[in-house]
Structures are given as structure tokens and as C-alpha cells.
Design a protein around this motif. Structure first.
Motif, PDB file in Angstrom:
ATOM      1  N   UNK A   1       0.841  -1.204   0.000  1.00  0.00           N
ATOM      2  CA  UNK A   1       0.000   0.000   0.000  1.00  0.00           C
ATOM      3  C   UNK A   1       0.875   1.253   0.000  1.00  0.00           C
ATOM      4  N   UNK A   2       0.629   2.135  -0.970  1.00  0.00           N
ATOM      5  CA  UNK A   2       1.359   3.399  -1.045  1.00  0.00           C
ATOM      6  C   UNK A   2       0.414   4.534  -1.427  1.00  0.00           C
ATOM      7  N   UNK A   3       0.857   5.737  -1.118  1.00  0.00           N
ATOM      8  CA  UNK A   3       0.203   6.955  -1.603  1.00  0.00           C
ATOM      9  C   UNK A   3       1.313   7.836  -2.164  1.00  0.00           C
ATOM     10  N   UNK A   4       1.009   8.500  -3.271  1.00  0.00           N
ATOM     11  CA  UNK A   4       1.990   9.332  -3.962  1.00  0.00           C
ATOM     12  C   UNK A   4       1.375  10.704  -4.204  1.00  0.00           C
TER      13      UNK A   4
ATOM     14  N   UNK B   1      -3.239   6.666  -5.022  1.00  0.00           N
ATOM     15  CA  UNK B   1      -3.003   5.647  -4.002  1.00  0.00           C
ATOM     16  C   UNK B   1      -3.486   4.291  -4.490  1.00  0.00           C
ATOM     17  N   UNK B   2      -2.895   3.272  -3.900  1.00  0.00           N
ATOM     18  CA  UNK B   2      -3.222   1.896  -4.255  1.00  0.00           C
ATOM     19  C   UNK B   2      -2.098   0.980  -3.820  1.00  0.00           C
ATOM     20  N   UNK B   3      -1.909  -0.083  -4.575  1.00  0.00           N
ATOM     21  CA  UNK B   3      -0.877  -1.075  -4.256  1.00  0.00           C
ATOM     22  C   UNK B   3       0.197  -1.073  -5.339  1.00  0.00           C
ATOM     23  N   UNK B   4       1.443  -1.009  -4.890  1.00  0.00           N
ATOM     24  CA  UNK B   4       2.578  -1.028  -5.813  1.00  0.00           C
ATOM     25  C   UNK B   4       2.990  -2.469  -6.078  1.00  0.00           C
ATOM     26  N   UNK B   5       3.422  -2.727  -7.294  1.00  0.00           N
ATOM     27  CA  UNK B   5       3.947  -4.051  -7.618  1.00  0.00           C
ATOM     28  C   UNK B   5       5.274  -3.908  -8.340  1.00  0.00           C
ATOM     29  N   UNK B   6       6.182  -4.819  -8.058  1.00  0.00           N
ATOM     30  CA  UNK B   6       7.489  -4.841  -8.697  1.00  0.00           C
ATOM     31  C   UNK B   6       7.328  -5.417 -10.106  1.00  0.00           C
TER      32      UNK B   6
ATOM     33  N   UNK C   1       5.284  -0.378 -10.035  1.00  0.00           N
ATOM     34  CA  UNK C   1       4.146   0.161 -10.803  1.00  0.00           C
ATOM     35  C   UNK C   1       2.979   0.369  -9.850  1.00  0.00           C
ATOM     36  N   UNK C   2       2.443   1.575  -9.869  1.00  0.00           N
ATOM     37  CA  UNK C   2       1.222   1.880  -9.127  1.00  0.00           C
ATOM     38  C   UNK C   2       0.117   2.123 -10.144  1.00  0.00           C
ATOM     39  N   UNK C   3      -0.803   1.179 -10.233  1.00  0.00           N
ATOM     40  CA  UNK C   3      -2.029   1.398 -10.996  1.00  0.00           C
ATOM     41  C   UNK C   3      -3.037   1.864  -9.948  1.00  0.00           C
TER      42      UNK C   3
END
Length: 154
Positions: free
Chosen positions: A72-75, A92-97, A138-140
Motif C-alpha cells: 500500500x502506497x500513496x503518492x 493511491x493503491x498497491x505497488x507491484x514490482x 508500478x502503481x495502478x
């Protein structure tokens, strides 16, 4: 509907304005969550492809470790000096490598567009230089909130 909600809708960016804003801005602030629930915020360079925010992070960083444990991140990307010039976006959402970590340039079709965008934006190049210390997140976004105070009637 409250006045705040009506004003929020009036000052939010259109999709085209949002794309242009994210294409021109250079630095974002990324908030991650630590194991104890404490937030951590750090600045990063990024690329926006119209659907996802691509973050190029050092893999030996606190941010990277935290995202791997809790995605979970917010940018926030913002700009402006005077009150009437303030504008920005929170995603905001979930980041994935995506791709290998750390990134050494191994072929990854998913990274073709973001690496081309990033290389042009920050290095003035058409291909991405790889240093073996960074990797892609990647944050979608699940949520996008924008504001442009220049739209407030004076």
C-alpha cells in the motif's frame, strides 16, 4: 452536497490536464507503511503512462523493503508557490514490482514504454541506462484525487 464537495469538483483536473501535469512534473513524494504502521515518505522520480505511475526506486532502500512487505502506497505530485497557483495529484493503491530487481536491463516488454518515457524525461535519451541498483514499482491507482487552485474564481 457541501460547498467543499462542489468546490472540489470545480478545481479537479480533467483527464487531459492530469496527464499533462504528470508528464511535466519531475518529482513525487511516495508514502509507504512500516511494519509498526508508521508512515515513511521519500522523494522519487517517476513516469506516468496514462494508466500507471512508474517509480524507479533503489532496491536497498527503506521504501523498497516496506513496499515488499506491505504494497500500500500513496503518492503526491504537486506544484505552485502562491495559494492561487497550487495544483497537484494524489494517487493511491498497491505497488507491484515489475522486471528484475535490481534492474540490469534484462528484456521485459512491460517496461518498454515506462523506460522510454523515463529515459527521455530525466536523461534526454531514448534508452534507459541501468545501474544495477534500482528497480521498477508500478502503481495502478485505485484512487486519484487532483486539484488546481488556478480554477478558483477570483
Amino acid at each position: 452536497m457541501t460547498e467543499t464537495q462542489r468546490r472540489g469538483r470545480r478545481i479537479m483536473m480533467t483527464p487531459g490536464e492530469l496527464d499533462a501535469f504528470l508528464a511535466e512534473q519531475r518529482t513525487c513524494r511516495v508514502a509507504t507503511v512500516g511494519g509498526d504502521g508508521a508512515p515513511h515518505v521519500g522523494a522519487l522520480w517517476f513516469a506516468w503512462d496514462g494508466a500507471a505511475l512508474w517509480l524507479y526506486s533503489i532496491t536497498r532502500s527503506r521504501r523498497w523493503t516496506q513496499v515488499r512487505k506491505d504494497p500500500r502506497i500513496a503518492v503526491v505530485v504537486d506544484d505552485g508557490h502562491a495559494y492561487g497557483e497550487l495544483r497537484g495529484v494524489e494517487l493511491s493503491g498497491r505497488a507491484e514490482c515489475v522486471g528484475e530487481a535490481p534492474r540490469t536491463g534484462e528484456r521485459c516488454a512491460e517496461l518498454d514504454a515506462p523506460e522510454r518515457l523515463f529515459a527521455g524525461k530525466y536523461f534526454g535519451m531514448t534508452t534507459m541506462p541501468h545501474d544495477g541498483r534500482h528497480a521498477w514499482l508500478r502503481l495502478t491507482p485505485d484512487s486519484v484525487v487532483s486539484w488546481d487552485f488556478r480554477k478558483i474564481p477570483g
